[in-house]
Design a protein around this motif. Structure first.
Motif, mmCIF file in Angstrom:
data_model
loop_
_atom_site.group_PDB
_atom_site.id
_atom_site.type_symbol
_atom_site.label_atom_id
_atom_site.label_comp_id
_atom_site.label_asym_id
_atom_site.label_seq_id
_atom_site.Cartn_x
_atom_site.Cartn_y
_atom_site.Cartn_z
ATOM 1 N N HIS A 7 19.774 19.671 47.054
ATOM 2 C CA HIS A 7 20.962 18.823 46.905
ATOM 3 C C HIS A 7 21.847 19.254 45.736
ATOM 4 O O HIS A 7 23.029 18.932 45.691
ATOM 5 C CB HIS A 7 20.549 17.368 46.686
ATOM 6 C CG HIS A 7 20.074 16.673 47.920
ATOM 7 N ND1 HIS A 7 20.669 16.818 49.147
ATOM 8 C CD2 HIS A 7 19.045 15.783 48.108
ATOM 9 C CE1 HIS A 7 20.043 16.057 50.037
ATOM 10 N NE2 HIS A 7 19.048 15.438 49.436
ATOM 11 N N ILE A 8 21.258 19.910 44.737
ATOM 12 C CA ILE A 8 22.045 20.365 43.584
ATOM 13 C C ILE A 8 21.773 21.849 43.368
ATOM 14 O O ILE A 8 20.796 22.394 43.906
ATOM 15 C CB ILE A 8 21.702 19.568 42.291
ATOM 16 C CG1 ILE A 8 20.223 19.745 41.903
ATOM 17 C CG2 ILE A 8 22.034 18.081 42.482
ATOM 18 C CD1 ILE A 8 19.865 19.120 40.560
ATOM 19 N N ASP A 9 22.641 22.494 42.597
ATOM 20 C CA ASP A 9 22.456 23.916 42.292
ATOM 21 C C ASP A 9 21.404 24.036 41.190
ATOM 22 O O ASP A 9 21.696 23.798 40.016
ATOM 23 C CB ASP A 9 23.784 24.529 41.844
ATOM 24 C CG ASP A 9 23.632 25.991 41.470
ATOM 25 O OD1 ASP A 9 22.527 26.565 41.687
ATOM 26 O OD2 ASP A 9 24.596 26.569 40.955
ATOM 27 N N MET A 52 5.726 9.802 41.930
ATOM 28 C CA MET A 52 6.824 10.392 41.160
ATOM 29 C C MET A 52 7.059 11.847 41.580
ATOM 30 O O MET A 52 8.181 12.216 41.959
ATOM 31 C CB MET A 52 6.508 10.324 39.657
ATOM 32 C CG MET A 52 7.449 11.172 38.785
ATOM 33 S SD MET A 52 7.154 10.988 37.018
ATOM 34 C CE MET A 52 5.534 11.748 36.829
ATOM 35 N N CYS A 100 4.988 14.608 51.791
ATOM 36 C CA CYS A 100 5.603 15.655 50.964
ATOM 37 C C CYS A 100 4.875 16.976 51.257
ATOM 38 O O CYS A 100 3.749 17.183 50.796
ATOM 39 C CB CYS A 100 5.505 15.294 49.483
ATOM 40 S SG CYS A 100 6.341 16.506 48.424
ATOM 41 N N PHE A 101 5.509 17.832 52.042
ATOM 42 C CA PHE A 101 4.865 19.056 52.517
ATOM 43 C C PHE A 101 4.415 19.946 51.356
ATOM 44 O O PHE A 101 3.283 20.421 51.315
ATOM 45 C CB PHE A 101 5.835 19.827 53.434
ATOM 46 C CG PHE A 101 5.231 21.054 54.066
ATOM 47 C CD1 PHE A 101 4.547 20.958 55.274
ATOM 48 C CD2 PHE A 101 5.331 22.295 53.449
ATOM 49 C CE1 PHE A 101 3.972 22.093 55.862
ATOM 50 C CE2 PHE A 101 4.752 23.428 54.029
ATOM 51 C CZ PHE A 101 4.078 23.322 55.233
ATOM 52 N N ASN A 155 6.268 13.550 44.204
ATOM 53 C CA ASN A 155 6.726 13.686 45.596
ATOM 54 C C ASN A 155 8.217 13.351 45.713
ATOM 55 O O ASN A 155 8.958 14.018 46.434
ATOM 56 C CB ASN A 155 5.935 12.758 46.522
ATOM 57 C CG ASN A 155 4.440 13.041 46.599
ATOM 58 O OD1 ASN A 155 3.681 12.186 47.019
ATOM 59 N ND2 ASN A 155 3.985 14.219 46.191
ATOM 60 N N ARG A 156 8.653 12.284 45.009
ATOM 61 C CA ARG A 156 10.072 11.908 45.063
ATOM 62 C C ARG A 156 10.957 12.929 44.359
ATOM 63 O O ARG A 156 12.103 13.140 44.757
ATOM 64 C CB ARG A 156 10.265 10.518 44.442
ATOM 65 C CG ARG A 156 9.886 9.402 45.385
ATOM 66 C CD ARG A 156 9.809 8.062 44.675
ATOM 67 N NE ARG A 156 9.617 6.966 45.620
ATOM 68 C CZ ARG A 156 8.461 6.671 46.216
ATOM 69 N NH1 ARG A 156 7.388 7.403 45.967
ATOM 70 N NH2 ARG A 156 8.384 5.668 47.060
ATOM 71 N N TYR A 157 10.441 13.536 43.301
ATOM 72 C CA TYR A 157 11.212 14.560 42.590
ATOM 73 C C TYR A 157 11.441 15.754 43.529
ATOM 74 O O TYR A 157 12.559 16.276 43.635
ATOM 75 C CB TYR A 157 10.428 14.975 41.351
ATOM 76 C CG TYR A 157 11.158 15.793 40.303
ATOM 77 C CD1 TYR A 157 12.521 15.633 40.045
ATOM 78 C CD2 TYR A 157 10.449 16.711 39.522
ATOM 79 C CE1 TYR A 157 13.155 16.374 39.048
ATOM 80 C CE2 TYR A 157 11.072 17.443 38.519
ATOM 81 C CZ TYR A 157 12.422 17.275 38.287
ATOM 82 O OH TYR A 157 13.045 18.005 37.311
ATOM 83 N N ASP A 169 11.135 15.919 47.016
ATOM 84 C CA ASP A 169 11.891 15.650 48.247
ATOM 85 C C ASP A 169 13.238 14.987 47.968
ATOM 86 O O ASP A 169 14.172 15.156 48.758
ATOM 87 C CB ASP A 169 11.059 14.787 49.202
ATOM 88 C CG ASP A 169 9.987 15.604 49.910
ATOM 89 O OD1 ASP A 169 10.158 16.837 50.024
ATOM 90 O OD2 ASP A 169 8.974 15.022 50.346
ATOM 91 N N GLY A 170 13.338 14.239 46.877
ATOM 92 C CA GLY A 170 14.612 13.580 46.552
ATOM 93 C C GLY A 170 15.702 14.574 46.197
ATOM 94 O O GLY A 170 16.891 14.261 46.297
ATOM 95 N N LEU A 171 15.298 15.770 45.771
ATOM 96 C CA LEU A 171 16.283 16.825 45.499
ATOM 97 C C LEU A 171 16.327 17.845 46.646
ATOM 98 O O LEU A 171 17.031 18.842 46.565
ATOM 99 C CB LEU A 171 15.981 17.518 44.160
ATOM 100 C CG LEU A 171 16.230 16.646 42.921
ATOM 101 C CD1 LEU A 171 15.717 17.332 41.652
ATOM 102 C CD2 LEU A 171 17.725 16.329 42.763
ATOM 103 N N PRO A 186 13.242 22.453 40.316
ATOM 104 C CA PRO A 186 13.759 21.520 39.302
ATOM 105 C C PRO A 186 13.082 21.648 37.943
ATOM 106 O O PRO A 186 13.690 21.346 36.918
ATOM 107 C CB PRO A 186 13.537 20.134 39.919
ATOM 108 C CG PRO A 186 12.704 20.327 41.125
ATOM 109 C CD PRO A 186 12.831 21.743 41.552
ATOM 110 N N TYR A 226 14.925 24.329 36.257
ATOM 111 C CA TYR A 226 16.271 23.799 36.002
ATOM 112 C C TYR A 226 16.264 22.893 34.774
ATOM 113 O O TYR A 226 17.213 22.881 33.985
ATOM 114 C CB TYR A 226 16.742 23.030 37.236
ATOM 115 C CG TYR A 226 18.036 22.276 37.080
ATOM 116 C CD1 TYR A 226 19.264 22.923 37.243
ATOM 117 C CD2 TYR A 226 18.043 20.914 36.772
ATOM 118 C CE1 TYR A 226 20.462 22.238 37.104
ATOM 119 C CE2 TYR A 226 19.231 20.216 36.638
ATOM 120 C CZ TYR A 226 20.437 20.885 36.802
ATOM 121 O OH TYR A 226 21.617 20.191 36.655
ATOM 122 N N SER A 227 15.185 22.130 34.606
ATOM 123 C CA SER A 227 15.096 21.147 33.516
ATOM 124 C C SER A 227 13.789 21.322 32.744
ATOM 125 O O SER A 227 12.856 20.537 32.881
ATOM 126 C CB SER A 227 15.181 19.732 34.101
ATOM 127 O OG SER A 227 15.064 18.762 33.080
#
Lengths: 188, 184
Positions: B3-5, B146, B60-61, B148-150, B152-154, B16, B19-20
């Motif tokens: 979803h983001i670069d 947490m 979450c694959f 899993n959401r990080y 798949d949420g991105l 991610p 990235y962070s």
């Protein structure tokens, strides 16, 4: 009553952190990095995301604790915090934050609920990649915290008048081991 | 496409995290203590399986394959056996009665903290689970809600060939979650 034996004098997550200091250290660091920054999103905006996600997860302790911290940063504007819980679309907050709360509401259900449209809309309202990253990770973090607190049935003070003093402590000192190595403040 | 670069093309959570890096550090430190620290009466394999099972429930694959391969490595199971345990852990010969009482708690936590019942806790204690084991089960399950959401949420990407994860498991087990190169 908590499901495991913890220090009954410490409320909510504080007693769990005291039970397990080795996991408390990275947990405190995550909270401090994600909630105590004004880079992109303000500290108030970050706490509003945390409050909203905790409210959706029905975690009484977390949504009242972080709601009160947001009130501190918003100079006492409790009405805005309440409005974010009840219907953020009508709250007096920036359009960008509303678009990010939409993403947070979807990530709270599960990562896959965040759509390309949600993200495109947030970008059209001025959200940067970092704002979106931080929103997803704050949401994910509170999906952990809320489950940690309620999954172990941590003590939850029902008296809302006890929340502002602890919120003021966090607003002044940030997150970290002081929240469980020292007695929780009881009065503002 | 993410979803983001993310400014890198690493798969799964490594994208991610690179990235962070500031938030990656405590995210990995938490995984190290929960999943790999040897000062724990649950084995590494048992703890990795709790993470695998919650990631499976969250669909979450990336996470269920990374941690499933690690659980298989520690528990001496192949990927088909791990799949079988995910589908019906109560029938698994590889799991103790204590684990069979802790996994329902993890499954409740995956839905929400309030789904954990006093009866589940009592059953785990009857099967020999200590307060620390119950604490760790709840926190591992919560932590994977947490992670899993990080991931798949991105909308991060994940290698679809599951052998990729199996091949990496021995070196990932040896390196751990703190001292490793995200880009490799």
């Amino acid at each position: 009553m908590p499901h495991i034996k913890v220090n009954e004098d410490l409320p909510g997550i504080r007693a769990l952190l005291a039970f397990s200091p080795s996991t408390a250290a990275p947990i405190g660091e995550l909270a401090d990095l994600l909630l105590r920054s004004n880079e992109g999103l303000s500290m108030a905006e970050r706490e509003l995301i945390a409050t909203y996600v905790s409210y959706l997860n029905d975690c009484f302790y977390c949504h009242h604790s972080h709601g009160e911290i947001a009130v501190c940063y918003l100079d006492g504007d409790r009405a805005t915090v309440d409005q974010v819980r009840n219907d953020y679309t009508q709250a007096n907050i920036p359009a960008k934050l509303k678009a990010l709360l939409n993403i947070a509401g979807h990530a709270q259900k599960g990562g896959k609920y965040v759509t390309a449209e949600d993200v495109a809309f947030a970008k059209s309202e001025g959200a940067t990649d970092k704002d979106i990253h931080d929103t997803v990770l704050i949401t994910a973090l509170f999906c952990m915290f809320n489950r940690y607190v309620d999954g172990l049935a941590a003590n939850t003070p029902k008296d809302l008048s006890t929340y502002p003093a602890r919120a003021k402590q966090i607003a002044e000192k940030g997150y970290g081991s002081h929240v469980y190595t020292q007695p929780a403040p009881v009065a503002v | 496409m993410a979803h983001i670069d993310l400014q890198n093309d690493l798969p799964g959570i490594r994208g991610p995290m690179l990235y962070s890096p500031a938030t990656a550090k405590p995210l990995n430190a938490l995984a190290e203590v929960l999943l790999r620290d040897d000062n724990n009466s649950l084995s590494r394999g048992e703890r990795e399986f709790i993470g695998t099972y919650v990631s499976y429930l969250n669909d979450c694959f990336f996470c269920q394959n990374v941690h499933g391969a690690l659980a298989g490595h520690y528990l001496d199971c192949n990927i088909e056996q791990i799949d079988g345990i995910k589908r019906d852990f109560l029938q698994a010969d590889k799991l103790s009665d204590k684990m069979k009482a802790l996994l329902p708690i993890a499954a409740s936590v995956q839905k929400s903290g309030k789904h954990v019942t006093a009866e589940q806790i009592e059953a785990a204690k009857t099967a020999g689970a200590t307060d620390k084991e119950i604490h760790d089960t709840v926190l591992i399950a919560a932590a994977f809600c947490m992670y899993n959401r990080y991931v798949d949420g991105l909308a991060t990407w994940a290698p679809q060939d599951r052998q990729f994860y199996v091949n990496r498991a021995p070196s990932r087990a040896a390196e751990g979650y703190v001292d490793f190169d995200l880009s490799k």
